[in-house]
Design a protein around this motif. Structure first.
Motif, mmCIF file in Angstrom:
data_model
loop_
_atom_site.group_PDB
_atom_site.id
_atom_site.type_symbol
_atom_site.label_atom_id
_atom_site.label_comp_id
_atom_site.label_asym_id
_atom_site.label_seq_id
_atom_site.Cartn_x
_atom_site.Cartn_y
_atom_site.Cartn_z
ATOM 1 N N PHE A 117 -9.109 -4.611 -9.240
ATOM 2 C CA PHE A 117 -7.709 -4.172 -9.222
ATOM 3 C C PHE A 117 -6.809 -5.118 -10.018
ATOM 4 O O PHE A 117 -5.715 -4.726 -10.437
ATOM 5 C CB PHE A 117 -7.197 -3.966 -7.783
ATOM 6 C CG PHE A 117 -7.140 -5.195 -6.931
ATOM 7 C CD1 PHE A 117 -6.054 -6.036 -6.991
ATOM 8 C CD2 PHE A 117 -8.169 -5.481 -6.050
ATOM 9 C CE1 PHE A 117 -5.989 -7.158 -6.192
ATOM 10 C CE2 PHE A 117 -8.114 -6.592 -5.256
ATOM 11 C CZ PHE A 117 -7.019 -7.436 -5.327
ATOM 12 N N HIS B 246 -0.119 -9.287 -6.950
ATOM 13 C CA HIS B 246 -1.413 -8.696 -6.663
ATOM 14 C C HIS B 246 -2.427 -9.686 -6.114
ATOM 15 O O HIS B 246 -3.181 -9.371 -5.214
ATOM 16 C CB HIS B 246 -1.980 -8.029 -7.919
ATOM 17 C CG HIS B 246 -1.227 -6.794 -8.306
ATOM 18 N ND1 HIS B 246 -1.556 -5.555 -7.837
ATOM 19 C CD2 HIS B 246 -0.150 -6.619 -9.089
ATOM 20 C CE1 HIS B 246 -0.721 -4.651 -8.324
ATOM 21 N NE2 HIS B 246 0.151 -5.277 -9.096
ATOM 22 N N ARG C 210 -1.342 -12.301 -2.256
ATOM 23 C CA ARG C 210 -1.418 -11.706 -0.936
ATOM 24 C C ARG C 210 -2.861 -11.433 -0.535
ATOM 25 O O ARG C 210 -3.247 -11.617 0.623
ATOM 26 C CB ARG C 210 -0.640 -10.399 -0.947
ATOM 27 C CG ARG C 210 -0.498 -9.826 0.418
ATOM 28 C CD ARG C 210 0.571 -8.791 0.419
ATOM 29 N NE ARG C 210 0.647 -8.187 1.717
ATOM 30 C CZ ARG C 210 1.442 -7.175 1.990
ATOM 31 N NH1 ARG C 210 2.211 -6.686 1.063
ATOM 32 N NH2 ARG C 210 1.454 -6.677 3.196
ATOM 33 N N ASN C 211 -3.660 -11.025 -1.510
ATOM 34 C CA ASN C 211 -5.049 -10.735 -1.205
ATOM 35 C C ASN C 211 -5.872 -11.990 -0.976
ATOM 36 O O ASN C 211 -6.927 -11.927 -0.369
ATOM 37 C CB ASN C 211 -5.676 -9.899 -2.325
ATOM 38 C CG ASN C 211 -5.239 -8.465 -2.265
ATOM 39 O OD1 ASN C 211 -5.634 -7.731 -1.365
ATOM 40 N ND2 ASN C 211 -4.378 -8.067 -3.175
ATOM 41 N N VAL D 206 -0.431 -9.230 6.613
ATOM 42 C CA VAL D 206 -0.896 -9.509 5.255
ATOM 43 C C VAL D 206 -1.762 -8.370 4.733
ATOM 44 O O VAL D 206 -1.632 -7.946 3.600
ATOM 45 C CB VAL D 206 -1.690 -10.841 5.218
ATOM 46 C CG1 VAL D 206 -2.298 -11.046 3.842
ATOM 47 C CG2 VAL D 206 -0.783 -11.984 5.575
ATOM 48 N N ASP D 207 -2.653 -7.862 5.564
ATOM 49 C CA ASP D 207 -3.587 -6.851 5.107
ATOM 50 C C ASP D 207 -3.385 -5.539 5.858
ATOM 51 O O ASP D 207 -3.727 -5.432 7.027
ATOM 52 C CB ASP D 207 -5.022 -7.346 5.304
ATOM 53 C CG ASP D 207 -6.007 -6.456 4.578
ATOM 54 O OD1 ASP D 207 -5.655 -5.299 4.283
ATOM 55 O OD2 ASP D 207 -7.125 -6.913 4.294
ATOM 56 N N PRO D 208 -2.870 -4.533 5.169
ATOM 57 C CA PRO D 208 -2.582 -3.265 5.846
ATOM 58 C C PRO D 208 -3.831 -2.596 6.398
ATOM 59 O O PRO D 208 -3.747 -1.788 7.300
ATOM 60 C CB PRO D 208 -1.950 -2.413 4.746
ATOM 61 C CG PRO D 208 -2.345 -3.048 3.470
ATOM 62 C CD PRO D 208 -2.502 -4.511 3.755
ATOM 63 N N ARG D 209 -5.002 -2.965 5.866
ATOM 64 C CA ARG D 209 -6.222 -2.335 6.369
ATOM 65 C C ARG D 209 -6.512 -2.728 7.807
ATOM 66 O O ARG D 209 -7.251 -2.079 8.511
ATOM 67 C CB ARG D 209 -7.422 -2.742 5.501
ATOM 68 C CG ARG D 209 -7.490 -1.981 4.208
ATOM 69 C CD ARG D 209 -8.486 -2.595 3.273
ATOM 70 N NE ARG D 209 -8.110 -3.963 2.931
ATOM 71 C CZ ARG D 209 -8.775 -4.706 2.077
ATOM 72 N NH1 ARG D 209 -9.837 -4.249 1.506
ATOM 73 N NH2 ARG D 209 -8.365 -5.930 1.799
ATOM 74 N N LEU E 142 -7.969 -0.268 -6.993
ATOM 75 C CA LEU E 142 -6.593 -0.270 -6.502
ATOM 76 C C LEU E 142 -6.391 -1.472 -5.583
ATOM 77 O O LEU E 142 -7.293 -1.856 -4.850
ATOM 78 C CB LEU E 142 -6.303 1.030 -5.743
ATOM 79 C CG LEU E 142 -6.234 2.289 -6.604
ATOM 80 C CD1 LEU E 142 -6.309 3.533 -5.731
ATOM 81 C CD2 LEU E 142 -4.956 2.311 -7.424
ATOM 82 N N ASN E 143 -5.201 -2.023 -5.636
ATOM 83 C CA ASN E 143 -4.896 -3.176 -4.791
ATOM 84 C C ASN E 143 -4.815 -2.757 -3.323
ATOM 85 O O ASN E 143 -3.972 -1.937 -2.967
ATOM 86 C CB ASN E 143 -3.566 -3.775 -5.253
ATOM 87 C CG ASN E 143 -3.215 -5.025 -4.495
ATOM 88 O OD1 ASN E 143 -3.782 -5.327 -3.447
ATOM 89 N ND2 ASN E 143 -2.266 -5.778 -5.016
ATOM 90 N N PRO E 144 -5.689 -3.313 -2.463
ATOM 91 C CA PRO E 144 -5.737 -2.852 -1.076
ATOM 92 C C PRO E 144 -4.491 -3.201 -0.261
ATOM 93 O O PRO E 144 -4.271 -2.631 0.799
ATOM 94 C CB PRO E 144 -6.976 -3.553 -0.505
ATOM 95 C CG PRO E 144 -7.188 -4.724 -1.384
ATOM 96 C CD PRO E 144 -6.717 -4.316 -2.751
ATOM 97 N N THR E 145 -3.690 -4.148 -0.735
ATOM 98 C CA THR E 145 -2.551 -4.576 0.072
ATOM 99 C C THR E 145 -1.221 -4.053 -0.464
ATOM 100 O O THR E 145 -0.171 -4.538 -0.078
ATOM 101 C CB THR E 145 -2.481 -6.110 0.154
ATOM 102 O OG1 THR E 145 -2.325 -6.619 -1.160
ATOM 103 C CG2 THR E 145 -3.710 -6.693 0.780
#
Lengths: 311, 335
Positions: free
Chosen positions: A203, A221, A224-225, A298-301, B104-107
């Motif tokens: 990404f 990008h 945060r990851n 931090v991580d929406p997942r 795609l950026n997961p966050t």
């Protein structure tokens, strides 16, 4: 979400109970008693004292009484500190520890992230190696060595800071450096490796293909990851820095809770030992809990949907 | 028709521990306005590297653009300063990648990932960009775009993510779209949907497309012209009709033979191409395919054949097609 929080909370209560029991048993298994002193006391006085503090009752009864009081948030009266309540002692001394701890955590995270990002962006170049050197020193030199060294160089030789005490904002500098050196190093290494991994991911290539500028890619990008491992570490760090200050507080003569902790054990001040242990335990669990919640931020997942993990 | 993209004698290498991998070795081709060109080849043939070099997405080092030129709409891209290159990427050339699960950026919300490019290149305000993003999602066939826009990639299925990727790539109406194996990671029914979508969008917008794939079925569906790559070189180019009806290079023929056909009898086995592609750290001196070629001659091992023009549109790089091939080969044998 509510169910998740409730669940966590129940588990925290359970572990707290186990911890209280274990500490209570261990504390009483250690030889010595809070009522022993250099002055010889007659057996009658000894007996009266024991009766006063309830130490003459069987251990299981003492334990029951303690739990009952604890349920009312009463940590008891210190046996050595001139009849002050443990609640008040903790509240009074924690102030300094908290301030120093928070300053150190903030310093660790900011400096650690900055070093880590620099190292990742200049991968295998001079700045990366420089950051590595700083990290290795930070990790390898324990705070017990770092603190006196800092005192000697910056307070005794250069006289830029006070040797000890915590009276003005400048007095925070040396203890903060001593406390956050290791966490800075650790966070820098964490961020560096996760950032390198993220920068190689697909990404990021997509972001480049969109025509974004380099700094935008890093900020929006990549950062945060690559923060997730740091969030994991944060819960541990907060608790660790505040408890880790036990040694630092001694060295810099800071009237904090850490100093009392050591003293209470030496004194066999039973209510005080229990009080501080429980307090630390709650602190640790709370910061772990907060870092769990920070994950989702931090991580929406990792955000939860009606009590189960969304995949 | 205007020439959109002209790649000339492009060579790209990667410096790795074992030496220099010559991934692309002197590739030239052009893409006209509104044309769909397929680059076909097996893994490691240099097709993705070629595509990423056009966008200057190769990381240097280890990558190195050794020579050649890439002219886009008359402008040389390889010597363009990074700042100006950013204005080309995403704005004039859009790109779709292979794996929508990781691209795609997961966050970040899908909407934001579409809006980013619009805000940068078209100087749109946030609310305008959002409107356009909703339009784009509608265009690529995602239902409920108003609510989908604030969702994250993990709320999307693979096919929908690739649709979102297409929306990102097309957001600024690029003149050229590079699709690097856009359907490889998707299952077959979704593949067909995505291809149909790309085809329709091309009709609507008139973008040129470079489609990179190893799937000849996709090529037949989508493209006007085919470029076959092998071991970092183009070995045959032609119109779709020429390549499918009248392939001349033994490799192209082999590729087509290895595909199942509807009119084939059930017991007839598929014919694989034996062997493996050459090591590009030490590329072969002669034709890259000769060690796997059933028709290899002596000269094939020592000299790289030049292109032979078979028609206005078809060219092939094979000694079998050159009139002097046999003679030169004979000379080589006596020397």
């Amino acid at each position: 979400m509510v169910r998740y929080v409730l669940n966590k909370f129940l588990f925290m209560l359970l572990s707290l109970f186990i911890l209280i029991t274990a500490t209570f048993v261990l504390m009483n298994a250690v030889p010595g008693s809070p009522l022993q002193s250099e002055k010889a006391t007659s057996p009658q006085i000894q007996k009266n004292l024991e009766a006063h503090y309830g130490l003459d009752k069987p251990l299981i009864v003492q334990y029951g009484i303690y739990l009952k009081k604890l349920a009312q948030f009463d940590l008891g009266i210190s046996m050595k500190k001139k009849f002050q309540s443990v609640n008040k002692l903790i509240a009074g001394s924690f102030d300094n520890s908290l301030k120093l701890g928070l300053v150190s955590v903030a310093t660790s995270v900011l400096a650690g992230c900055a070093l880590g990002i620099i190292a990742a962006l200049y991968h295998r170049k001079f700045l990366d190696n420089a950051a590595l050197v700083v990290s290795v020193i930070g990790l390898a030199v324990p705070s017990v060595v770092m603190a006196p060294l800092l005192q000697y160089v910056f307070a005794v030789k250069i006289r830029a800071f006070e040797v000890a005490g915590l009276n003005g904002p400048m007095d925070y500098v040396l203890p903060t450096i001593a406390l956050s050196a290791a966490p800075i190093a650790f966070i820098a290494r964490l961020i560096r490796s996760s950032m390198l991994e993220v920068l190689n991911s697909d990404f990021i290539k997509t972001a480049k293909a969109k025509g974004l500028a380099g700094h935008m890619i890093v900020w929006r990008h990549a950062l945060r990851n690559s923060m997730l491992p740091v969030v994991t570490y944060l819960g541990y760090l907060i608790a660790n820095v505040i408890t880790g200050s036990v040694v630092i507080e001694q060295i810099f003569a800071i009237p904090g809770i850490g100093k009392f902790f050591v003293q209470s054990v030496l004194d066999r001040d039973y209510p005080f030992i229990m009080g501080i242990t429980i307090f630390y335990a709650i602190l640790l669990m709370a910061s772990r809990f907060l870092s769990d919640l920070a994950y989702a931020l931090v991580d929406p997942r990792l955000r939860l949907q009606t009590g189960r993990v969304a995949k | 028709m205007r020439t959109m993209l002209e790649v000339n004698d492009l060579s790209v290498s990667f410096d790795v521990y074992g030496g220099e991998v010559q991934a692309v070795r002197g590739v030239s081709f052009s893409v006209k306005e509104g044309e769909a060109v397929a680059i076909v080849g097996e893994s490691g043939s240099g097709k993705s590297v070629t595509a990423q070099t056009i966008m200057r997405l190769i990381s240097t080092p280890p990558g190195r653009i050794k020579q050649g030129s890439v002219r886009f709409d008359g402008q040389e891209l390889l010597s363009l300063p990074e700042k100006e290159m950013q204005r080309v990427r995403g704005n004039q050339i859009g790109m779709i990648f292979q794996d929508p699960m990781t691209s795609l950026n997961p966050t970040m919300t899908i909407g934001m990932q579409i809006m980013e490019g619009l805000m940068k290149h078209q100087k749109m305000s946030r609310s305008d960009a959002k409107k356009r993003a909703i339009e784009l999602l509608t265009m690529v066939g995602i239902p409920n775009p108003e609510s989908r826009i604030s969702q994250y990639p993990h709320h999307f299925s693979g096919g929908m993510r690739q649709r979102a990727m297409i929306a990102i790539a097309l957001s600024c109406n690029p003149a050229l779209l590079i699709a690097d194996e856009p359907t490889t990671a998707l299952d077959v029914t979704i593949q067909a949907q995505i291809l149909r979508l790309m085809k329709n969008l091309q009709k609507q917008t008139g973008t040129s497309i470079i489609l990179i794939t190893h799937d000849l079925g996709i090529v037949a569906d989508m493209c006007d012209r085919v470029i076959v790559m092998y071991a970092g070189q183009i070995i045959e180019t032609g119109t779709k009709r020429e390549i499918f009806r009248n392939p001349q290079h033994p490799y192209t023929k082999g590729l087509l033979k290895s595909l199942p056909r509807l009119d084939q009898s059930k017991n007839e086995p598929l014919v694989p191409i034996h062997g493996t592609p050459p090591d590009l750290i030490q590329p072969p001196q002669g034709c890259g395919f000769c060690s796997r070629c059933d028709y290899a001659m002596r000269i094939c091992q020592t000299e790289v054949p030049e292109f032979t023009r078979l028609s206005d549109t078809q060219q092939v790089r094979c000694w079998l097609q050159q009139s002097q091939g046999g003679i030169r080969g004979g000379k080589g044998a006596s020397a």
